[in-house]
Design a protein around this motif. Sequence first.
Motif, PDB file in Angstrom:
ATOM      1  N   GLU A 145      33.842  49.295  45.502  1.00  0.00           N
ATOM      2  CA  GLU A 145      33.372  48.051  44.893  1.00  0.00           C
ATOM      3  C   GLU A 145      34.337  46.897  45.123  1.00  0.00           C
ATOM      4  O   GLU A 145      33.958  45.725  44.965  1.00  0.00           O
ATOM      5  CB  GLU A 145      33.172  48.252  43.386  1.00  0.00           C
ATOM      6  N   ARG A 146      35.582  47.212  45.470  1.00  0.00           N
ATOM      7  CA  ARG A 146      36.605  46.177  45.674  1.00  0.00           C
ATOM      8  C   ARG A 146      37.013  46.042  47.135  1.00  0.00           C
ATOM      9  O   ARG A 146      37.944  45.304  47.444  1.00  0.00           O
ATOM     10  CB  ARG A 146      37.832  46.507  44.814  1.00  0.00           C
ATOM     11  N   THR A 156      29.678  39.690  52.335  1.00  0.00           N
ATOM     12  CA  THR A 156      28.439  38.905  52.423  1.00  0.00           C
ATOM     13  C   THR A 156      27.701  38.818  51.094  1.00  0.00           C
ATOM     14  O   THR A 156      26.852  37.948  50.916  1.00  0.00           O
ATOM     15  CB  THR A 156      27.493  39.521  53.472  1.00  0.00           C
ATOM     16  N   THR A 157      28.041  39.711  50.155  1.00  0.00           N
ATOM     17  CA  THR A 157      27.340  39.703  48.868  1.00  0.00           C
ATOM     18  C   THR A 157      28.175  39.088  47.746  1.00  0.00           C
ATOM     19  O   THR A 157      27.637  38.366  46.898  1.00  0.00           O
ATOM     20  CB  THR A 157      26.938  41.142  48.468  1.00  0.00           C
ATOM     21  N   ASP A 158      29.479  39.367  47.713  1.00  0.00           N
ATOM     22  CA  ASP A 158      30.334  38.844  46.638  1.00  0.00           C
ATOM     23  C   ASP A 158      31.758  38.657  47.156  1.00  0.00           C
ATOM     24  O   ASP A 158      32.679  39.372  46.752  1.00  0.00           O
ATOM     25  CB  ASP A 158      30.322  39.802  45.445  1.00  0.00           C
ATOM     26  N   THR A 210      37.095  44.894  50.939  1.00  0.00           N
ATOM     27  CA  THR A 210      36.751  43.663  51.667  1.00  0.00           C
ATOM     28  C   THR A 210      36.051  44.026  52.979  1.00  0.00           C
ATOM     29  O   THR A 210      36.457  43.609  54.073  1.00  0.00           O
ATOM     30  CB  THR A 210      38.012  42.828  51.946  1.00  0.00           C
ATOM     31  N   HIS A 236      34.879  37.914  44.601  1.00  0.00           N
ATOM     32  CA  HIS A 236      35.249  39.070  43.779  1.00  0.00           C
ATOM     33  C   HIS A 236      36.105  40.058  44.558  1.00  0.00           C
ATOM     34  O   HIS A 236      37.176  40.478  44.094  1.00  0.00           O
ATOM     35  CB  HIS A 236      33.990  39.758  43.264  1.00  0.00           C
ATOM     36  N   ASN A 273      30.422  43.802  51.316  1.00  0.00           N
ATOM     37  CA  ASN A 273      30.887  43.111  50.120  1.00  0.00           C
ATOM     38  C   ASN A 273      31.216  41.643  50.386  1.00  0.00           C
ATOM     39  O   ASN A 273      31.024  40.787  49.521  1.00  0.00           O
ATOM     40  CB  ASN A 273      32.115  43.818  49.544  1.00  0.00           C
TER      41      ASN A 273
END
Length: 232
Positions: free
Chosen positions: A50-51, A59-61, A53, A64, A57
């Motif tokens: 979830e963290r 392209t979506t967030d 790079t 964060h 991720n």
Amino acid sequence: MVRAQRHALRATWGVLASAPLTCGWLAILLMTTIIGRTVSPAELDRILGERSTNLHNLTTDPVHVLFTSLFWIDGAFWLPYLVSFCVFHIPAERWLGSLRWLAVGLSAHILATFVSEGLLGLAIHDGVADESMVNVLDVGVSYFLAGIVGVLTYRIARPWCWVYLGGVLAVYGLPLIVAFDFTAIGHFTSVLIGLAWYPMARRRGVPPWNPKVTLSRVTRWCATGIRRRART
């Protein structure tokens, strides 16, 4: 004994006060490392995923993951990071000041991430890399560190700065030749970004660090200590 303890406490407090962001970052990394050791491997993979790079991720967030990825070290040991932070980050933050140190490190972390992942995206689009690489695990502090390693070139007196720079380029450039991958591209890009901060580093007005002078002082200190012990 008490005097030595007081001196050690003052020295420790001096380091904490002069490099607060580095020391706080180390404390957070210690906590997340402990968490990584206590959860199951599957849960750790979820947390890091979830963290990460990676392309998905980013392209979506992107905000964060670019921020939270800095506080995890992929389940690795914390002690080597303590050493590298003491060798590179603490001297850099004390020299540049916290905000300038942060600017150098974050610029390297963010720009190198987009360069390496952008090239990975092109490789996937052209069929050179597998599509599963969009979800590759990529967390840690290495791009930030590489940028700081680069800018520290300007902290060292000549001719030693050229020796240091040669070593840095060898360490980060060799992987581009031996095992060319997108992480190696990211690391080398980070070093170049750190070197690009020369105009800011030049304006610091702090005398450069001369390793020869430091070695002479350490040698005299050791010799003095030996003579004192011989007298007693």
